[in-house]
Design an enzyme around this catalytic site. Structure first.
Site, PDB file in Angstrom:
ATOM      1  N   SER A 154      -6.298   0.894  -5.846  1.00 28.83           N
ATOM      2  CA  SER A 154      -6.112   0.556  -4.443  1.00 28.83           C
ATOM      3  C   SER A 154      -5.921   1.814  -3.589  1.00 28.83           C
ATOM      4  O   SER A 154      -6.802   2.671  -3.540  1.00 28.83           O
ATOM      5  CB  SER A 154      -4.929  -0.421  -4.311  1.00 28.83           C
ATOM      6  OG  SER A 154      -4.876  -1.004  -3.028  1.00 28.83           O
TER       7      SER A 154
ATOM      8  N   ASP B 218     -11.910  -9.575  -3.889  1.00 26.62           N
ATOM      9  CA  ASP B 218     -10.780  -8.789  -3.371  1.00 26.62           C
ATOM     10  C   ASP B 218     -10.571  -9.088  -1.890  1.00 26.62           C
ATOM     11  O   ASP B 218     -11.459  -8.849  -1.068  1.00 26.62           O
ATOM     12  CB  ASP B 218     -11.051  -7.295  -3.578  1.00 26.62           C
ATOM     13  CG  ASP B 218      -9.809  -6.437  -3.389  1.00 26.62           C
ATOM     14  OD1 ASP B 218      -8.909  -6.850  -2.637  1.00 26.62           O
ATOM     15  OD2 ASP B 218      -9.745  -5.354  -3.995  1.00 26.62           O
TER      16      ASP B 218
ATOM     17  N   HIS C  77      -7.701  -8.668  -6.100  1.00 23.78           N
ATOM     18  CA  HIS C  77      -7.207  -7.291  -6.001  1.00 23.78           C
ATOM     19  C   HIS C  77      -6.437  -6.950  -7.276  1.00 23.78           C
ATOM     20  O   HIS C  77      -5.211  -7.079  -7.340  1.00 23.78           O
ATOM     21  CB  HIS C  77      -6.311  -7.163  -4.766  1.00 23.78           C
ATOM     22  CG  HIS C  77      -6.003  -5.745  -4.395  1.00 23.78           C
ATOM     23  ND1 HIS C  77      -6.982  -4.846  -4.057  1.00 23.78           N
ATOM     24  CD2 HIS C  77      -4.821  -5.082  -4.298  1.00 23.78           C
ATOM     25  CE1 HIS C  77      -6.423  -3.690  -3.764  1.00 23.78           C
ATOM     26  NE2 HIS C  77      -5.112  -3.797  -3.913  1.00 23.78           N
TER      27      HIS C  77
END
Length: 216
Positions: free
Chosen positions: A114, A165, A197
């Protein structure tokens, strides 16, 4: 003065590292979140030291965690401004570890998840000497429109992203991968079907194969 980073690490059994994997966690998390990848990867390269530093600043919404940069309402501006502040911190950490171990960029894989994946790409692609490789989960290139002009080196890159995501757009990895390929980098982009995610088993398998392919 550059912020100093620290976090969990897994040393090679021999005690003397010949390779280095540095993992950068996501927003609001810490190094413990990614150090769990060490068992999957440390044996793929001989005598690998795995380090997962905590980001330098407490997270704005989770004081128990850390952030590489704050998330403002305009995420694009947050990334552009924040990456400029975090980049020298990460570069300084790498240089510190290299000085302590005698290793260098060519011995190092930089990875992240991320926000940490964004910073792995942002900092790693601007190092003067090419890393062994970069692995980015659920992140992407912050400024794909200009990255070709800002590259300082061209390491192999593996971008992995969940198709579903809803936190970081899949397009950041897809467009980023296209921009890096256009700039002449060796890039692999893998989209994990049905994944949000996070890191799915197929994504982990792709990353493991990528790292295995970097072994001498």
């Amino acid at each position: 003065m550059t912020a100093q980073l620290s976090g969990p690490m897994v040393a090679p059994e021999s005690g003397k590292p010949k390779n280095l994997i540095v993992l950068l966690h996501g927003y609001g998390s810490d190094g413990n979140d990614l150090i769990g990848l060490a068992p999957y990867w440390r044996d793929l390269l001989p005598d690998t030291l795995v380090v997962a530093p905590n980001a330098p600043w407490p997270c704005d919404i989770n004081p128990a965690g850390y952030q590489w940069f704050p998330l403002e309402l305009d995420r694009e501006i947050s990334r552009l401004e924040g990456s400029g502040q975090a980049r020298p911190v990460i570069t300084g950490f790498l240089e510190q570890v290299w000085a302590e171990t005698g290793l260098g960029a060519a011995d190092t894989i930089l990875g992240g998840f991320s926000q940490g994946a964004m910073m792995a790409l942002d900092a790693g692609l601007r190092l003067p000497d090419a890393l062994k490789g970069i692995v980015a989960f659920s992140g992407g290139v912050i400024s794909p429109e200009t990255i070709g002009e800002e590259l300082s080196s061209k390491p192999p890159v593996c971008l992995i992203h969940g198709a579903e995501d809803d936190v970081v757009p899949l397009g950041m990895s897809v467009r980023g991968g296209e921009a890096l390929k256009t700039a002449g980098l060796e890039v692999r982009v893998h989209v994990s079907p049905g994944t949000g995610h996070g890191i799915a088993p197929d994504g982990l398998e792709v990353a493991t194969g990528f790292i295995k392919g970097l072994a001498p």
